[in-house]
Design a protein around this motif. Sequence first.
Motif, PDB file in Angstrom:
ATOM      1  N   ARG A 185      -2.382   2.690   4.943  1.00 52.26           N
ATOM      2  CA  ARG A 185      -1.266   2.594   5.991  1.00 52.26           C
ATOM      3  C   ARG A 185      -0.025   2.071   5.392  1.00 52.26           C
ATOM      4  N   ASP A 186      -0.196   0.904   4.615  1.00 51.76           N
ATOM      5  CA  ASP A 186       0.918   0.252   4.000  1.00 51.76           C
ATOM      6  C   ASP A 186       1.382   1.053   3.096  1.00 51.76           C
ATOM      7  N   ILE A 187       0.891   1.881   2.274  1.00 52.31           N
ATOM      8  CA  ILE A 187       1.604   3.026   1.439  1.00 52.31           C
ATOM      9  C   ILE A 187       2.615   3.858   2.224  1.00 52.31           C
ATOM     10  N   ILE A 188       1.621   4.547   3.212  1.00 57.35           N
ATOM     11  CA  ILE A 188       2.422   5.461   4.129  1.00 57.35           C
ATOM     12  C   ILE A 188       3.670   4.860   4.616  1.00 57.35           C
ATOM     13  N   GLU A 189       3.671   3.617   5.080  1.00 57.77           N
ATOM     14  CA  GLU A 189       4.899   3.106   5.560  1.00 57.77           C
ATOM     15  C   GLU A 189       5.940   2.939   4.638  1.00 57.77           C
ATOM     16  N   ILE A 190       5.486   2.588   3.345  1.00 58.77           N
ATOM     17  CA  ILE A 190       6.598   2.619   2.070  1.00 58.77           C
ATOM     18  C   ILE A 190       7.105   3.968   1.630  1.00 58.77           C
ATOM     19  N   TYR A 191       6.265   4.917   1.456  1.00 56.97           N
ATOM     20  CA  TYR A 191       6.650   6.203   0.942  1.00 56.97           C
ATOM     21  C   TYR A 191       6.664   7.279   2.025  1.00 56.97           C
ATOM     22  N   GLY A 192       6.443   7.261   3.208  1.00 57.97           N
ATOM     23  CA  GLY A 192       6.206   8.259   4.240  1.00 57.97           C
ATOM     24  C   GLY A 192       7.581   9.091   4.226  1.00 57.97           C
ATOM     25  N   PRO A 235      -6.546   7.288  -4.058  1.00 61.29           N
ATOM     26  CA  PRO A 235      -6.197   6.565  -5.021  1.00 61.29           C
ATOM     27  C   PRO A 235      -6.695   4.674  -4.837  1.00 61.29           C
ATOM     28  N   GLY A 236      -6.979   4.174  -5.905  1.00 55.86           N
ATOM     29  CA  GLY A 236      -7.414   3.058  -6.029  1.00 55.86           C
ATOM     30  C   GLY A 236      -8.941   2.562  -5.290  1.00 55.86           C
ATOM     31  N   GLU A 237      -9.291   3.309  -4.927  1.00 55.40           N
ATOM     32  CA  GLU A 237     -10.693   3.227  -4.175  1.00 55.40           C
ATOM     33  C   GLU A 237     -11.650   2.957  -5.064  1.00 55.40           C
ATOM     34  N   ASP A 238     -12.400   1.730  -4.717  1.00 57.86           N
ATOM     35  CA  ASP A 238     -13.564   1.260  -5.397  1.00 57.86           C
ATOM     36  C   ASP A 238     -14.613   0.872  -4.682  1.00 57.86           C
ATOM     37  N   ALA A 239     -15.862   1.564  -4.533  1.00 55.07           N
ATOM     38  CA  ALA A 239     -16.934   1.217  -3.822  1.00 55.07           C
ATOM     39  C   ALA A 239     -16.572   1.263  -2.365  1.00 55.07           C
ATOM     40  N   GLY A 240     -15.547   2.274  -2.075  1.00 52.99           N
ATOM     41  CA  GLY A 240     -15.465   2.313  -0.516  1.00 52.99           C
ATOM     42  C   GLY A 240     -14.287   1.470  -0.129  1.00 52.99           C
ATOM     43  N   LEU A 241     -13.671   0.620  -0.879  1.00 50.75           N
ATOM     44  CA  LEU A 241     -12.599  -0.329  -0.510  1.00 50.75           C
ATOM     45  C   LEU A 241     -11.351  -0.022  -1.318  1.00 50.75           C
ATOM     46  N   VAL A 242     -10.161  -0.143  -0.471  1.00 52.67           N
ATOM     47  CA  VAL A 242      -8.984  -0.024  -1.292  1.00 52.67           C
ATOM     48  C   VAL A 242      -8.039  -1.022  -1.244  1.00 52.67           C
ATOM     49  N   ARG A 243      -7.842  -1.789  -2.018  1.00 52.51           N
ATOM     50  CA  ARG A 243      -6.862  -2.927  -1.999  1.00 52.51           C
ATOM     51  C   ARG A 243      -5.520  -2.492  -2.541  1.00 52.51           C
ATOM     52  N   PHE A 244      -4.458  -3.383  -1.574  1.00 54.15           N
ATOM     53  CA  PHE A 244      -3.108  -2.836  -1.653  1.00 54.15           C
ATOM     54  C   PHE A 244      -2.755  -2.675  -3.005  1.00 54.15           C
ATOM     55  N   ASN A 245      -2.684  -3.742  -3.728  1.00 45.45           N
ATOM     56  CA  ASN A 245      -2.386  -3.813  -5.132  1.00 45.45           C
ATOM     57  C   ASN A 245      -2.758  -2.814  -6.167  1.00 45.45           C
ATOM     58  N   ASP A 246      -3.937  -2.291  -5.733  1.00 40.90           N
ATOM     59  CA  ASP A 246      -4.608  -1.521  -6.715  1.00 40.90           C
ATOM     60  C   ASP A 246      -3.998  -0.157  -6.451  1.00 40.90           C
ATOM     61  N   ILE A 247      -3.826   0.230  -5.187  1.00 38.10           N
ATOM     62  CA  ILE A 247      -3.176   1.641  -4.775  1.00 38.10           C
ATOM     63  C   ILE A 247      -1.526   1.696  -4.962  1.00 38.10           C
ATOM     64  N   LYS A 248      -1.036   0.586  -4.898  1.00 43.71           N
ATOM     65  CA  LYS A 248       0.325   0.494  -5.051  1.00 43.71           C
ATOM     66  C   LYS A 248       0.774   0.621  -6.528  1.00 43.71           C
ATOM     67  N   ASN A 249      -0.137   0.199  -7.544  1.00 42.81           N
ATOM     68  CA  ASN A 249      -0.166   0.438  -8.923  1.00 42.81           C
ATOM     69  C   ASN A 249      -0.407   1.691  -9.216  1.00 42.81           C
TER      70      ASN A 249
END
Length: 211
Positions: free
Chosen positions: A141-148, A84-98
Amino acid sequence: IQNEFLLTDNCIRVAYIEIKYCNLLDSSDLKCLNRSLAIEPRLYASLVALIYVKDNQDRVDVTEEKKQRANNAYSIFMNIRFCPGEDAGLVRFNDIKNWVEIFETALKEQDQESLFSNLLGRVLAHSPIGEDGFYPCEAVRDIIEIYGNRDLYSSYTISVFNERGIHSPTAGRAERELAEGYKRTADYLRVKYPNCRSLAINWGAWDGGMM
Protein backbone atom coordinates in the motif's frame (compact mmCIF):
# COMPACT_ATOMS: atom_id res chain seq x y z
CA ILE A 1 13.56 -30.80 -4.45
CA GLN A 2 12.89 -27.09 -5.05
CA ASN A 3 11.73 -26.59 -1.47
CA GLU A 4 15.12 -27.76 -0.22
CA PHE A 5 16.85 -24.90 -2.07
CA LEU A 6 14.18 -22.22 -1.66
CA LEU A 7 15.87 -20.37 1.19
CA THR A 8 19.47 -21.15 0.30
CA ASP A 9 22.14 -19.51 -1.85
CA ASN A 10 21.51 -22.18 -4.49
CA CYS A 11 17.97 -20.92 -5.11
CA ILE A 12 19.08 -18.79 -8.06
CA ARG A 13 20.82 -21.80 -9.67
CA VAL A 14 17.61 -23.82 -9.42
CA ALA A 15 15.73 -20.82 -10.83
CA TYR A 16 17.76 -21.04 -14.05
CA ILE A 17 16.85 -24.73 -14.30
CA GLU A 18 13.19 -23.77 -13.94
CA ILE A 19 13.66 -21.20 -16.72
CA LYS A 20 15.12 -23.88 -18.98
CA TYR A 21 12.15 -26.18 -18.45
CA CYS A 22 9.47 -23.51 -18.05
CA ASN A 23 7.30 -24.91 -20.82
CA LEU A 24 7.01 -28.18 -18.91
CA LEU A 25 6.11 -26.56 -15.57
CA ASP A 26 3.03 -24.90 -14.14
CA SER A 27 3.37 -21.39 -12.74
CA SER A 28 3.06 -22.87 -9.24
CA ASP A 29 6.18 -24.95 -9.92
CA LEU A 30 8.44 -21.95 -10.54
CA LYS A 31 9.19 -21.64 -6.85
CA CYS A 32 12.87 -20.75 -6.95
CA LEU A 33 12.39 -18.42 -9.91
CA ASN A 34 9.64 -16.49 -8.15
CA ARG A 35 11.70 -16.36 -4.97
CA SER A 36 14.74 -15.09 -6.89
CA LEU A 37 12.70 -12.45 -8.71
CA ALA A 38 11.28 -11.22 -5.41
CA ILE A 39 14.75 -10.43 -4.11
CA GLU A 40 16.64 -9.69 -7.36
CA PRO A 41 15.03 -6.82 -9.30
CA ARG A 42 17.73 -6.88 -11.97
CA LEU A 43 16.70 -10.44 -12.83
CA TYR A 44 13.20 -9.17 -13.55
CA ALA A 45 14.67 -6.30 -15.58
CA SER A 46 16.79 -8.73 -17.63
CA LEU A 47 13.66 -10.70 -18.49
CA VAL A 48 11.95 -7.49 -19.58
CA ALA A 49 14.93 -6.63 -21.79
CA LEU A 50 14.45 -9.86 -23.75
CA ILE A 51 10.78 -9.14 -24.46
CA TYR A 52 10.29 -5.42 -24.98
CA VAL A 53 12.00 -2.96 -27.30
CA LYS A 54 13.90 0.02 -25.95
CA ASP A 55 12.17 3.37 -25.61
CA ASN A 56 14.38 5.07 -28.19
CA GLN A 57 15.13 2.13 -30.45
CA ASP A 58 14.49 2.40 -34.17
CA ARG A 59 12.81 -0.50 -35.89
CA VAL A 60 15.36 -3.23 -36.62
CA ASP A 61 15.27 -6.64 -38.22
CA VAL A 62 15.16 -9.41 -35.64
CA THR A 63 16.84 -12.76 -36.20
CA GLU A 64 14.96 -16.01 -35.69
CA GLU A 65 17.22 -16.75 -32.73
CA LYS A 66 16.25 -13.49 -31.03
CA LYS A 67 12.59 -14.13 -31.78
CA GLN A 68 12.82 -17.54 -30.14
CA ARG A 69 14.56 -16.11 -27.08
CA ALA A 70 11.91 -13.42 -26.80
CA ASN A 71 9.12 -16.00 -27.10
CA ASN A 72 10.71 -18.14 -24.40
CA ALA A 73 11.15 -15.12 -22.14
CA TYR A 74 7.52 -14.10 -22.70
CA SER A 75 6.35 -17.59 -21.76
CA ILE A 76 8.25 -17.27 -18.48
CA PHE A 77 7.00 -13.71 -18.00
CA MET A 78 3.36 -14.83 -18.23
CA ASN A 79 3.87 -17.58 -15.65
CA ILE A 80 5.75 -15.77 -12.90
CA ARG A 81 3.86 -14.88 -9.72
CA PHE A 82 5.80 -12.89 -7.13
CA CYS A 83 5.60 -9.81 -4.96
CA PRO A 84 8.74 -7.65 -4.74
CA GLY A 85 10.57 -7.95 -1.46
CA GLU A 86 8.40 -10.80 -0.16
CA ASP A 87 10.12 -13.16 2.24
CA ALA A 88 8.20 -16.09 3.73
CA GLY A 89 4.88 -14.34 3.16
CA LEU A 90 5.98 -11.01 4.62
CA VAL A 91 6.87 -7.78 2.82
CA ARG A 92 8.84 -5.16 4.71
CA PHE A 93 8.71 -1.59 3.43
CA ASN A 94 12.48 -1.07 3.29
CA ASP A 95 12.92 -4.29 1.31
CA ILE A 96 10.26 -3.52 -1.28
CA LYS A 97 11.28 0.14 -1.57
CA ASN A 98 14.87 -0.92 -2.25
CA TRP A 99 13.66 -3.47 -4.84
CA VAL A 100 11.55 -0.87 -6.63
CA GLU A 101 14.36 1.69 -6.72
CA ILE A 102 16.84 -0.80 -8.16
CA PHE A 103 14.29 -2.02 -10.72
CA GLU A 104 13.56 1.53 -11.85
CA THR A 105 17.28 2.23 -12.17
CA ALA A 106 17.79 -0.96 -14.20
CA LEU A 107 15.02 0.00 -16.62
CA LYS A 108 16.56 3.44 -17.08
CA GLU A 109 19.95 1.86 -17.80
CA GLN A 110 18.45 -0.39 -20.49
CA ASP A 111 16.35 2.44 -21.97
CA GLN A 112 13.00 0.99 -20.95
CA GLU A 113 11.91 3.47 -18.29
CA SER A 114 8.49 3.94 -19.90
CA LEU A 115 7.57 0.38 -18.84
CA PHE A 116 8.21 0.98 -15.15
CA SER A 117 4.71 1.70 -13.84
CA ASN A 118 3.01 -0.99 -15.89
CA LEU A 119 5.48 -3.69 -14.87
CA LEU A 120 5.46 -2.62 -11.23
CA GLY A 121 1.68 -2.73 -10.98
CA ARG A 122 1.66 -6.21 -12.45
CA VAL A 123 3.81 -7.68 -9.67
CA LEU A 124 2.38 -5.63 -6.80
CA ALA A 125 -0.93 -7.38 -7.50
CA HIS A 126 0.61 -10.55 -6.08
CA SER A 127 0.87 -9.01 -2.63
CA PRO A 128 0.04 -11.13 0.40
CA ILE A 129 -2.75 -10.10 2.78
CA GLY A 130 -1.81 -7.42 5.30
CA GLU A 131 -1.48 -7.98 9.03
CA ASP A 132 -4.81 -6.19 9.42
CA GLY A 133 -6.53 -8.74 7.18
CA PHE A 134 -6.92 -6.44 4.18
CA TYR A 135 -5.36 -6.67 0.71
CA PRO A 136 -2.79 -5.61 -0.37
CA CYS A 137 -0.35 -5.74 2.53
CA GLU A 138 0.75 -2.57 4.28
CA ALA A 139 4.15 -2.24 2.57
CA VAL A 140 2.61 -2.62 -0.88
CA ARG A 141 0.00 0.00 0.00
CA ASP A 142 2.80 2.41 0.90
CA ILE A 143 4.49 1.76 -2.46
CA ILE A 144 1.24 2.36 -4.32
CA GLU A 145 0.81 5.66 -2.50
CA ILE A 146 4.30 6.70 -3.63
CA TYR A 147 4.34 5.42 -7.21
CA GLY A 148 0.66 5.18 -8.09
CA ASN A 149 -0.40 6.48 -11.51
CA ARG A 150 -2.79 5.46 -14.28
CA ASP A 151 -0.47 2.85 -15.82
CA LEU A 152 0.21 1.22 -12.46
CA TYR A 153 -3.49 1.16 -11.52
CA SER A 154 -4.43 -0.35 -14.88
CA SER A 155 -1.88 -3.18 -14.85
CA TYR A 156 -2.55 -3.90 -11.18
CA THR A 157 -6.31 -4.16 -11.73
CA ILE A 158 -5.90 -6.39 -14.80
CA SER A 159 -3.60 -8.72 -12.82
CA VAL A 160 -6.09 -8.92 -9.95
CA PHE A 161 -8.90 -9.91 -12.28
CA ASN A 162 -6.72 -12.38 -14.19
CA GLU A 163 -5.94 -14.13 -10.92
CA ARG A 164 -9.65 -14.70 -10.33
CA GLY A 165 -9.68 -17.19 -13.18
CA ILE A 166 -12.86 -18.96 -14.27
CA HIS A 167 -15.74 -19.10 -11.79
CA SER A 168 -18.78 -21.34 -11.81
CA PRO A 169 -22.10 -19.64 -12.49
CA THR A 170 -23.80 -18.63 -9.22
CA ALA A 171 -26.52 -16.31 -10.50
CA GLY A 172 -24.26 -13.38 -9.71
CA ARG A 173 -23.88 -14.27 -6.02
CA ALA A 174 -20.10 -14.68 -6.20
CA GLU A 175 -19.74 -11.34 -8.00
CA ARG A 176 -21.91 -9.58 -5.43
CA GLU A 177 -19.87 -11.04 -2.58
CA LEU A 178 -16.65 -9.91 -4.25
CA ALA A 179 -18.05 -6.43 -4.83
CA GLU A 180 -19.06 -6.20 -1.17
CA GLY A 181 -15.57 -7.25 -0.16
CA TYR A 182 -14.03 -4.61 -2.41
CA LYS A 183 -16.32 -1.97 -0.87
CA ARG A 184 -15.24 -2.96 2.65
CA THR A 185 -11.62 -2.72 1.56
CA ALA A 186 -12.17 0.70 -0.02
CA ASP A 187 -13.90 1.98 3.12
CA TYR A 188 -11.07 0.71 5.32
CA LEU A 189 -8.31 2.22 3.16
CA ARG A 190 -10.10 5.52 2.56
CA VAL A 191 -8.20 7.80 4.95
CA LYS A 192 -4.65 6.47 5.09
CA TYR A 193 -4.36 4.99 1.59
CA PRO A 194 -6.39 7.08 -0.90
CA ASN A 195 -4.64 5.64 -3.96
CA CYS A 196 -5.33 2.09 -2.79
CA ARG A 197 -8.94 3.05 -2.11
CA SER A 198 -9.24 4.13 -5.75
CA LEU A 199 -7.91 0.73 -6.82
CA ALA A 200 -10.44 -1.09 -4.65
CA ILE A 201 -13.22 1.00 -6.21
CA ASN A 202 -12.04 -0.10 -9.66
CA TRP A 203 -12.34 -3.75 -8.59
CA GLY A 204 -16.03 -3.56 -7.72
CA ALA A 205 -19.12 -3.15 -9.87
CA TRP A 206 -20.71 -1.18 -7.06
CA ASP A 207 -18.95 2.02 -8.21
CA GLY A 208 -18.41 1.74 -11.94
CA GLY A 209 -15.68 -0.90 -11.82
CA MET A 210 -14.86 -3.61 -14.30
CA MET A 211 -17.25 -6.35 -13.19
